[in-house]
Scaffold this motif. Structure first.
Motif, PDB file in Angstrom:
ATOM      1  N   TYR A 135      25.855  66.005 -61.691  1.00 11.32           N
ATOM      2  CA  TYR A 135      26.112  64.876 -61.555  1.00 11.32           C
ATOM      3  C   TYR A 135      25.579  63.626 -60.476  1.00 11.32           C
ATOM      4  O   TYR A 135      25.979  62.771 -60.645  1.00 11.32           O
ATOM      5  N   HIS A 136      24.547  64.320 -60.226  1.00 11.20           N
ATOM      6  CA  HIS A 136      23.519  63.507 -59.791  1.00 11.20           C
ATOM      7  C   HIS A 136      23.677  61.844 -60.576  1.00 11.20           C
ATOM      8  O   HIS A 136      23.027  60.975 -61.086  1.00 11.20           O
ATOM      9  N   LYS A 137      22.807  63.106 -61.854  1.00 13.28           N
ATOM     10  CA  LYS A 137      22.046  62.405 -62.873  1.00 13.28           C
ATOM     11  C   LYS A 137      22.942  61.596 -63.580  1.00 13.28           C
ATOM     12  O   LYS A 137      22.920  60.267 -63.789  1.00 13.28           O
ATOM     13  N   ALA A 138      24.572  61.797 -63.593  1.00 10.44           N
ATOM     14  CA  ALA A 138      25.906  60.826 -63.787  1.00 10.44           C
ATOM     15  C   ALA A 138      25.667  59.331 -62.745  1.00 10.44           C
ATOM     16  O   ALA A 138      26.451  58.620 -63.447  1.00 10.44           O
ATOM     17  N   ILE A 143      21.163  58.667 -54.038  1.00  8.13           N
ATOM     18  CA  ILE A 143      20.833  60.389 -53.246  1.00  8.13           C
ATOM     19  C   ILE A 143      21.925  60.941 -53.760  1.00  8.13           C
ATOM     20  O   ILE A 143      22.929  60.109 -53.597  1.00  8.13           O
ATOM     21  N   THR A 144      22.928  62.235 -53.534  1.00  9.57           N
ATOM     22  CA  THR A 144      23.911  62.653 -53.321  1.00  9.57           C
ATOM     23  C   THR A 144      23.962  63.037 -52.517  1.00  9.57           C
ATOM     24  O   THR A 144      23.233  64.237 -52.366  1.00  9.57           O
ATOM     25  N   THR A 199      12.485  63.739 -56.112  1.00 12.21           N
ATOM     26  CA  THR A 199      11.596  63.735 -55.329  1.00 12.21           C
ATOM     27  C   THR A 199      10.526  62.833 -54.321  1.00 12.21           C
ATOM     28  O   THR A 199       9.348  62.404 -54.009  1.00 12.21           O
ATOM     29  N   THR A 200      10.298  61.974 -55.912  1.00 14.28           N
ATOM     30  CA  THR A 200       9.313  61.280 -55.289  1.00 14.28           C
ATOM     31  C   THR A 200       9.725  59.816 -54.037  1.00 14.28           C
ATOM     32  O   THR A 200       9.230  59.716 -53.029  1.00 14.28           O
ATOM     33  N   ASP A 201      11.449  60.297 -54.693  1.00 15.73           N
ATOM     34  CA  ASP A 201      11.767  59.881 -52.809  1.00 15.73           C
ATOM     35  C   ASP A 201      11.855  59.772 -52.172  1.00 15.73           C
ATOM     36  O   ASP A 201      11.733  59.215 -50.743  1.00 15.73           O
ATOM     37  N   LEU A 202      11.659  61.166 -51.535  1.00 12.58           N
ATOM     38  CA  LEU A 202      12.217  62.249 -50.735  1.00 12.58           C
ATOM     39  C   LEU A 202      10.545  62.513 -50.100  1.00 12.58           C
ATOM     40  O   LEU A 202      10.596  61.384 -48.836  1.00 12.58           O
ATOM     41  N   ILE A 203       9.491  61.996 -50.931  1.00 10.51           N
ATOM     42  CA  ILE A 203       7.939  61.807 -50.046  1.00 10.51           C
ATOM     43  C   ILE A 203       7.913  60.442 -49.339  1.00 10.51           C
ATOM     44  O   ILE A 203       7.537  60.326 -48.678  1.00 10.51           O
ATOM     45  N   ASP A 204       8.626  59.649 -50.555  1.00 13.49           N
ATOM     46  CA  ASP A 204       8.375  57.673 -49.366  1.00 13.49           C
ATOM     47  C   ASP A 204       8.905  57.754 -49.022  1.00 13.49           C
ATOM     48  O   ASP A 204       8.691  57.436 -47.805  1.00 13.49           O
ATOM     49  N   LEU A 205      10.409  58.443 -48.685  1.00 15.55           N
ATOM     50  CA  LEU A 205      11.038  58.857 -47.377  1.00 15.55           C
ATOM     51  C   LEU A 205       9.776  59.520 -45.632  1.00 15.55           C
ATOM     52  O   LEU A 205      10.029  58.219 -45.024  1.00 15.55           O
ATOM     53  N   LEU A 227      23.480  56.087 -45.204  1.00 10.14           N
ATOM     54  CA  LEU A 227      24.028  54.391 -44.633  1.00 10.14           C
ATOM     55  C   LEU A 227      22.905  53.350 -45.634  1.00 10.14           C
ATOM     56  O   LEU A 227      23.557  52.535 -45.155  1.00 10.14           O
ATOM     57  N   ALA A 228      21.946  53.321 -45.915  1.00  2.11           N
ATOM     58  CA  ALA A 228      21.042  52.791 -46.149  1.00  2.11           C
ATOM     59  C   ALA A 228      21.335  51.990 -47.490  1.00  2.11           C
ATOM     60  O   ALA A 228      21.894  50.866 -48.357  1.00  2.11           O
ATOM     61  N   ASN A 229      21.827  52.963 -48.393  1.00  4.37           N
ATOM     62  CA  ASN A 229      21.398  53.455 -49.393  1.00  4.37           C
ATOM     63  C   ASN A 229      23.318  53.522 -50.695  1.00  4.37           C
ATOM     64  O   ASN A 229      23.557  53.216 -51.683  1.00  4.37           O
ATOM     65  N   ASN A 230      24.152  54.273 -49.775  1.00  2.00           N
ATOM     66  CA  ASN A 230      24.686  54.621 -50.666  1.00  2.00           C
ATOM     67  C   ASN A 230      25.179  55.697 -51.219  1.00  2.00           C
ATOM     68  O   ASN A 230      23.491  56.458 -51.557  1.00  2.00           O
ATOM     69  N   ALA A 231      25.742  56.978 -51.148  1.00  5.32           N
ATOM     70  CA  ALA A 231      25.594  58.230 -51.961  1.00  5.32           C
ATOM     71  C   ALA A 231      26.449  58.548 -52.922  1.00  5.32           C
ATOM     72  O   ALA A 231      27.776  58.358 -53.018  1.00  5.32           O
ATOM     73  N   ASN A 232      26.156  59.433 -54.410  1.00  6.02           N
ATOM     74  CA  ASN A 232      26.590  60.113 -54.667  1.00  6.02           C
ATOM     75  C   ASN A 232      27.732  60.335 -53.854  1.00  6.02           C
ATOM     76  O   ASN A 232      26.400  62.161 -53.207  1.00  6.02           O
ATOM     77  N   ALA A 233      29.111  61.419 -54.092  1.00  3.33           N
ATOM     78  CA  ALA A 233      30.193  62.477 -53.109  1.00  3.33           C
ATOM     79  C   ALA A 233      30.370  63.544 -54.509  1.00  3.33           C
ATOM     80  O   ALA A 233      31.452  63.515 -54.411  1.00  3.33           O
TER      81      ALA A 233
END
Length: 384
Positions: A135-138, A143-144, A199-205, A227-233
């Protein structure tokens, strides 16, 4: 994928059951611990690297997890990595604060994973992580998040929920008391404390957070990221129990006596695994009566058990009655005693001819290894 299980969850609302254990090792449904549910989801998704970020009371976690063999995580490469607890008071120290984030980033870099799922242990569910990954890939967002629609009467003001847009994406994670757009709605999307992102996004965060002088735990960072990026739900439709109060813990255990709930949680797509204990079967005396109850192995029943969850190696003697109760491992109810609307922690001993009766909406809780020989020793008992 790699997986992070953050066991630093607030234990105060579950005292005294969490005096010597975190929420993750609370016993559940006669033989399991709450941490078994995220670990089983991780195993079913073929995830090989799991980072466990330990709570202050970590002994029971180490005893339960050990090498991770019960979840097929005793691997030459990867496996279970345990990271020590750092006290909140130490976060004012720059070095210790940096270590908090560094523990995460070292694990993530070493995992070699493209994606990471972050979970807690207080949401009991049977989750398919591969379905969430697909679902995340689609999806279109970085972030999901995962939620389940719950009726209003199952939502409490402090529960975390998703604010969903008309497009079905999550614009924020807010407590129920902060919602203002639910007029006329019968259900609210309850957030399940599950995130999936690159994983790279989480490391940057985490690296960015390490540069800040204001300390924020990982769950807070991820809520701000949504909140900053919106998320897949991703909508989860199976059984869900949120274990964050004595009442919810009691109710969710007794819900396992309902066949539909039991099947949905324990016999669904993901097999629920736990540390094995090779014990003798339960023994039922000729005069024993057991009705609509869930029993662990090694129990010895001479009395009556009805509408209850009884864990391993419990002894219930002749003429004793256990009714609408949760009785944990190694407890003993002596001859002629009645235990009703109660939670007995591990190793509790109830003397003979006592009546320990709580209320459906306020069960009595007896502490670990507590011995009771007089009803006056039990706070809240109808006969105290």
């Amino acid at each position: 994928m790699a997986a992070v299980i953050d066991l630093n969850e607030d234990v105060h609302t579950l005292l005294p059951l969490t005096e010597h254990r975190p929420i993750g090792t609370l016993p559940f449904a006669g033989r399991y611990r709450l941490i078994d549910f995220p670990l089983s989801a991780i195993t079913a998704a073929d995830i090989h690297s799991v980072g466990l970020f330990m709570p202050e009371s970590e002994r029971s976690v180490q005893d339960h997890i050990r090498s991770g063999a019960a979840w097929n995580l005793d691997l030459i490469q990867g496996g279970v990595f345990l990271f020590p607890y750092v006290a909140t008071r130490d976060y004012q120290n720059d070095d210790l604060r940096a270590r908090y984030y560094e523990n995460y980033t070292q694990f993530l870099r070493g995992s070699g994973s493209k994606y990471t799922v972050v979970m807690g242990a207080k949401n009991v569910a049977n989750v398919n992580l591969n379905a969430i990954l697909n679902y995340h890939k689609a999806g279109d967002n970085r972030i999901t998040t995962v939620y389940k629609k719950l009726p209003l009467d199952r939502i409490r003001p402090t529960d975390w929920t998703l604010a969903l847009s008309e497009q079905g994406t999550a614009s924020a994670i807010v407590q129920a008391k902060e919602r203002h757009d639910d007029q006329g709605k019968n259900e609210i999307p309850s957030f399940m404390d599950i995130y999936l992102l690159a994983t790279t996004d989480l490391i940057d965060l985490l690296d960015d957070a390490a540069q800040s002088h204001v300390f924020r735990r990982l769950p807070e960072l991820l809520r701000d990221y949504v909140l900053a990026n919106n998320a897949n739900a991703f909508e989860y439709t199976g059984y869900l129990a949120r274990i964050d109060s004595i009442q919810r813990y009691y109710d969710s255990n007794l819900q396992m006596l309902d066949d539909a709930s039991f099947q949905s949680l324990l016999l669904s797509s993901v097999p629920i695994l736990t540390k094995s204990k090779n014990e003798v079967p339960s023994f039922f005396a000729k005069d024993a009566t057991v009705v609509n109850s869930l029993l662990g192995t090694g129990t010895y029943i001479e009395g009556t058990v009805q509408d209850s969850v009884v864990f391993r190696n419990v002894v219930i003697h002749h003429d004793a009655l256990v009714d609408h109760a949760v009785v944990m491992q190694g407890s003993k109810i002596s001859t002629g005693s009645t235990v009703k609307y109660a939670i007995l922690d591990k190793g509790v001993v109830i003397g003979p001819n006592l009546t320990i009766v709580g209320k459906p909406d306020k069960p009595i809780v007896l502490r670990k290894n507590q011995t009771v020989f007089r009803e006056s020793e039990v706070e809240g008992s109808a006969h105290a």
